[in-house]
Write a protein that holds these residues in place. Structure first.
Motif, PDB file in Angstrom:
ATOM      1  N   ASP A   1       0.855  -1.189   0.000  1.00 26.34           N
ATOM      2  CA  ASP A   1       0.000   0.000   0.000  1.00 26.34           C
ATOM      3  C   ASP A   1       0.888   1.235   0.000  1.00 26.34           C
ATOM      4  O   ASP A   1       2.088   1.165   0.310  1.00 26.34           O
ATOM      5  N   PHE A   2       0.285   2.384  -0.348  1.00 22.91           N
ATOM      6  CA  PHE A   2       1.002   3.657  -0.283  1.00 22.91           C
ATOM      7  C   PHE A   2       0.345   4.508   0.779  1.00 22.91           C
ATOM      8  O   PHE A   2      -0.859   4.789   0.710  1.00 22.91           O
ATOM      9  N   PHE A   3       1.128   4.924   1.798  1.00 24.21           N
ATOM     10  CA  PHE A   3       0.609   5.793   2.843  1.00 24.21           C
ATOM     11  C   PHE A   3       1.022   7.222   2.512  1.00 24.21           C
ATOM     12  O   PHE A   3       2.188   7.591   2.627  1.00 24.21           O
ATOM     13  N   GLY A   4       0.067   8.005   2.102  1.00 22.16           N
ATOM     14  CA  GLY A   4       0.313   9.362   1.644  1.00 22.16           C
ATOM     15  C   GLY A   4      -0.761   9.717   0.640  1.00 22.16           C
ATOM     16  O   GLY A   4      -1.904   9.286   0.763  1.00 22.16           O
ATOM     17  N   TYR A   5      -0.407  10.480  -0.379  1.00 19.28           N
ATOM     18  CA  TYR A   5      -1.411  10.846  -1.377  1.00 19.28           C
ATOM     19  C   TYR A   5      -0.835  10.860  -2.793  1.00 19.28           C
ATOM     20  O   TYR A   5      -1.321  11.578  -3.660  1.00 19.28           O
ATOM     21  N   GLU A   6       0.185  10.030  -3.044  1.00 18.82           N
ATOM     22  CA  GLU A   6       0.781   9.935  -4.375  1.00 18.82           C
ATOM     23  C   GLU A   6       0.922   8.467  -4.780  1.00 18.82           C
ATOM     24  O   GLU A   6       2.023   7.924  -4.880  1.00 18.82           O
ATOM     25  N   PRO A   7      -0.195   7.786  -5.024  1.00 15.31           N
ATOM     26  CA  PRO A   7      -0.120   6.358  -5.354  1.00 15.31           C
ATOM     27  C   PRO A   7       0.603   6.065  -6.660  1.00 15.31           C
ATOM     28  O   PRO A   7       0.936   4.908  -6.934  1.00 15.31           O
ATOM     29  N   GLY A   8       0.877   7.091  -7.452  1.00 14.91           N
ATOM     30  CA  GLY A   8       1.608   6.871  -8.700  1.00 14.91           C
ATOM     31  C   GLY A   8       2.965   6.217  -8.501  1.00 14.91           C
ATOM     32  O   GLY A   8       3.471   5.543  -9.409  1.00 14.91           O
ATOM     33  N   TRP A   9       3.578   6.390  -7.331  1.00 11.24           N
ATOM     34  CA  TRP A   9       4.857   5.729  -7.068  1.00 11.24           C
ATOM     35  C   TRP A   9       4.726   4.215  -7.217  1.00 11.24           C
ATOM     36  O   TRP A   9       5.623   3.558  -7.776  1.00 11.24           O
ATOM     37  N   LEU A  10       3.631   3.648  -6.737  1.00 13.23           N
ATOM     38  CA  LEU A  10       3.435   2.207  -6.847  1.00 13.23           C
ATOM     39  C   LEU A  10       3.032   1.813  -8.261  1.00 13.23           C
ATOM     40  O   LEU A  10       3.520   0.810  -8.802  1.00 13.23           O
ATOM     41  N   LEU A  11       2.132   2.596  -8.855  1.00 13.15           N
ATOM     42  CA  LEU A  11       1.635   2.250 -10.189  1.00 13.15           C
ATOM     43  C   LEU A  11       2.751   2.294 -11.225  1.00 13.15           C
ATOM     44  O   LEU A  11       2.845   1.419 -12.092  1.00 13.15           O
ATOM     45  N   LEU A  12       3.595   3.317 -11.158  1.00 18.57           N
ATOM     46  CA  LEU A  12       4.668   3.453 -12.140  1.00 18.57           C
ATOM     47  C   LEU A  12       5.723   2.360 -11.995  1.00 18.57           C
ATOM     48  O   LEU A  12       6.448   2.071 -12.949  1.00 18.57           O
ATOM     49  N   ASN A  13       5.822   1.761 -10.823  1.00 23.18           N
ATOM     50  CA  ASN A  13       6.789   0.691 -10.604  1.00 23.18           C
ATOM     51  C   ASN A  13       6.157  -0.691 -10.705  1.00 23.18           C
ATOM     52  O   ASN A  13       6.796  -1.691 -10.359  1.00 23.18           O
ATOM     53  N   ASP A  14       4.920  -0.730 -11.189  1.00 18.76           N
ATOM     54  CA  ASP A  14       4.233  -1.999 -11.459  1.00 18.76           C
ATOM     55  C   ASP A  14       4.230  -2.908 -10.233  1.00 18.76           C
ATOM     56  O   ASP A  14       4.446  -4.119 -10.332  1.00 18.76           O
TER      57      ASP A  14
END
Length: 665
Positions: free
Chosen positions: A418-431
């Motif tokens: 999960d991503f704790f914060g408000y920028e989930p793109g970090w996870l999506l961009l790293n697949d």
């Protein structure tokens, strides 16, 4: 009357203007990556209302058509532009309900005239996507009110599709149909006839819900959750407007409300239309001025141009050209005539809203070439969608390289994260295998329901992801530890850091025996404070203290919150090391469930070092202890806040995952 070739040309130009194709690939920006996450949730058939508790539904990914994400790209191209073609058709259809040629010309011109207004570098400075959604919904509700079922049926189906995109659209669609049904019953219509449109709406909504891979049992939960989600939204996302924007917004609101009132007093529209007009105006006003940054304020002013015609001039039955223009070639159809002078207020409000846009859009400039550029871009998508998609895919791959996190991928692998914060793109961009908590955005966990659901997610061994990538921070100078505060507590109890780089820290779940199913906190103090009164924090043993604070509005404060937003609150943290006090925005709706008040965590680096050793960091990089707190209310806002603030302080144990973290190689 307009000749057929002219109508066709006008329709094509309108459609070409309204079509929307992806313009940018997502990155780690909050708005862009959140839009991409909606598409991912829908593709993975996550359940909205249970797995995901956001302000969108299972068709929310359709709404954000300007962002390229990938998983449902082709489906979004079709669905989004089907909605825009429906808007174009409805915009032409409503011309039959406008009383004069000049009104019809002004209505259609508004779709083209505002496109050239913009700001350099802004994707959508006028928030046109939100405006088109409201206008589409209004016109569909008007078309569904009465007429042949060949028109009513598609209009109701369109309302159902919009209702599953965003909570506000669901509420407005249901309200418009129910208001009409109640009015029909009041006129003596049979129950079967009055309930036909709402029943069709419910049936189509249920069908679309099932087609989206959602459990039918969750549909009532989602519908009820729309109201429960809204609790606390005003407090959490509230942002005051600039004086200029506030004045222009109030003037636009008064002008639009005046049009509704004039029509109601003159009896040139039904009570249903008056009530629906008022509901749309209220929702759009709140959308624009709860979080009154320029982009949101532009929603009211841009939509106001179109609502000026819809509120002030549109008739509910077809208008005969002969009856209005003085021609005698056609037999008059039923109409609700408007006195000739009644058009002037509508035109005045429309012009006012258009001019106000120039005053609130930052660095606004008017460049007519933008309209031609839009047509060229949309034509290129129609001619060669594969080429345009390839260009966006290449840009997305560049974003992947820019935000590459090889150390996270190596450690996480295919484990849920999960991503704790408000920028989930970090996870999506790293697949990575994104496993979101119910409210995935930390600053939007705005009420006890969302806060408790997120905490339960992290404390449940069956659902909690093995890893969490955290980037502590907030918006609007808010108290960081208050954002998703219960979930942060669960992270401190059940996770430990494994690597830190920059503003990102990777946390891993503790092994069995080193997790807590519920928070273990001991009550130290309970008392009431007055605004501005200092509360010295008691000794909690190891210095980890949790605070619950109930700041209640007065009756006047509740009315203010309903009409606009609550009074702003702040909290001042006096630090034990003698450094200057930290004054942060305090969100009342998040305060009742509690948050970490000492030490003062405000960054991922401080979170990383908080776990370093039982005695705390020795190099001064850890979070500072807090000696006392004060709740601050501006003098002018004290009448909106109860002078008694109930406070509880708890001793909370240090994080259990005491490991020796390391930095990436």
């Amino acid at each position: 009357m307009v000749r057929t070739p002219t109508r066709v040309a006008l329709g094509l130009a309108l459609a070409l203007t309204l079509l929307e194709f992806p313009a940018v690939p997502y990155d780690v920006d909050h708005d862009l990556s959140s839009s991409a996450s909606f598409e991912l949730f829908a593709a993975r058939r996550l359940q909205f209302g249970t797995d995901v508790l956001q302000n969108v539904g299972p068709l929310g990914w359709v709404h954000y058509g300007a962002v390229y994400a990938g998983p449902l790209h082709a489906q979004r191209l079709v669905a989004k532009n089907a909605l825009r073609l429906a808007l174009a058709a409805l915009a032409l259809w409503v011309c039959t309900r406008l009383p004069t040629r000049s009104a019809r010309a002004g209505w259609l011109l508004a779709f083209f005239a505002l496109v050239p207004l913009g700001a350099p570098g802004e994707l959508d400075p006028l928030e046109s996507n939100e405006v088109w959604a409201y206008v589409t919904l209004y016109l569909a509700a008007l078309a569904a009110r009465e007429g042949p079922w060949l028109r009513v049926g598609p209009a109701v189906a369109l309302l159902a599709a919009l209702a599953l995109m965003k909570h506000t659209l669901l509420v407005l669609a249901a309200f418009a149909l129910l208001a009409d049904a109640i009015a029909r019953l009041g006129r003596g219509a049979p129950i079967r006839r009055a309930a036909l449109a709402p029943a069709l709406f419910a049936a189509v909504t249920t069908g679309l819900w099932a087609l989206a891979g959602q459990s039918l049992a969750n549909l009532p939960v989602y519908a009820i959750g729309a109201a429960r989600f809204a609790a606390g939204y005003n407090e959490a996302l509230g942002l005051p407007a600039t004086p200029r924007a506030a004045v222009l917004g109030v003037v636009a609101l008064v002008g639009l409300a005046g049009l509704v009132a004039l029509r109601a007093l003159a009896r040139t529209q039904s009570a249903v239309k008056t009530v629906v007009d008022a509901a749309f105006l209220f929702v759009v006003w709140k959308h624009a001025f709860v979080r009154a940054d320029p982009a949101h304020v532009a929603i009211l002013l841009h939509a106001g141009v179109f609502f000026s015609f819809l509120f002030g001039l549109v008739c509910e039955r077809p208008v005969s050209a002969g009856a209005v223009e003085g021609a005698s070639s056609a037999a008059p159809r039923r109409s609700t005539p408007l006195p000739g002078g009644r058009a002037a207020p509508a035109w005045a409000v429309a012009v006012l809203c258009a001019l106000a846009l120039f005053a609130v859009v930052p660095a606004a400039d008017y460049r007519p070439a933008r309209l031609a550029e839009l047509w060229t871009r949309n034509l290129s998508w129609l001619v060669s969608p594969a080429r345009r998609t390839a260009e966006l895919e290449a840009a997305l791959q560049e974003n992947r390289r820019q935000y590459d996190l090889p150390w996270v991928r190596e450690r996480v692998g295919r484990a849920p994260v999960d991503f704790f914060g408000y920028e989930p793109g970090w996870l999506l961009l790293n697949d990575l295998r994104y496993s979101p908590r119910p409210m995935p955005i930390s600053f939007a966990a705005a009420n006890p329901l969302l806060l408790q659901r997120n905490e339960a997610f992290y404390r449940d061994p069956a659902r909690a992801p093995r890893f969490v990538l955290a980037k502590l921070g907030s918006i609007d100078q808010r108290l960081v530890s208050q954002d998703d505060g219960l979930a942060l507590g669960a992270l401190l109890d059940n996770y430990h850091p494994v690597v830190l780089t920059g503003e990102l820290v990777l946390l891993e779940r503790n092994p069995p025996g080193f997790t807590r199913r519920r928070a273990a906190r001991r009550l130290l103090l309970e008392r009431e404070l007055a605004p501005g009164e200092e509360l010295s924090l008691p000794d909690g043993g190891d210095g980890w203290l949790w605070l619950e604070a109930a700041v209640r509005p007065t009756l006047l404060g509740r009315l203010r919150a309903f009409a606009l937003r609550p009074a702003s609150l702040h909290i001042a943290l006096e630090l034990a090391d003698g450094s200057p006090a930290r004054v942060r925005k305090f969100v009342a709706s998040m305060g009742t469930t509690g948050f970490l008040v000492s030490p003062a965590l405000e960054s991922s680096v401080e979170l990383f070092h908080a776990f370093a050793s039982p005695a705390g960091p020795e190099d001064g990089t850890g979070p500072p202890a807090v000696r006392s707190v004060r709740f601050l209310v501006d003098d002018g806002d004290r009448r909106y806040v109860d002078p008694r603030i109930s406070v509880r302080v708890y001793a909370g144990p240090r994080p259990r995952g005491r490991v020796t973290p390391s930095r990436p190689r």
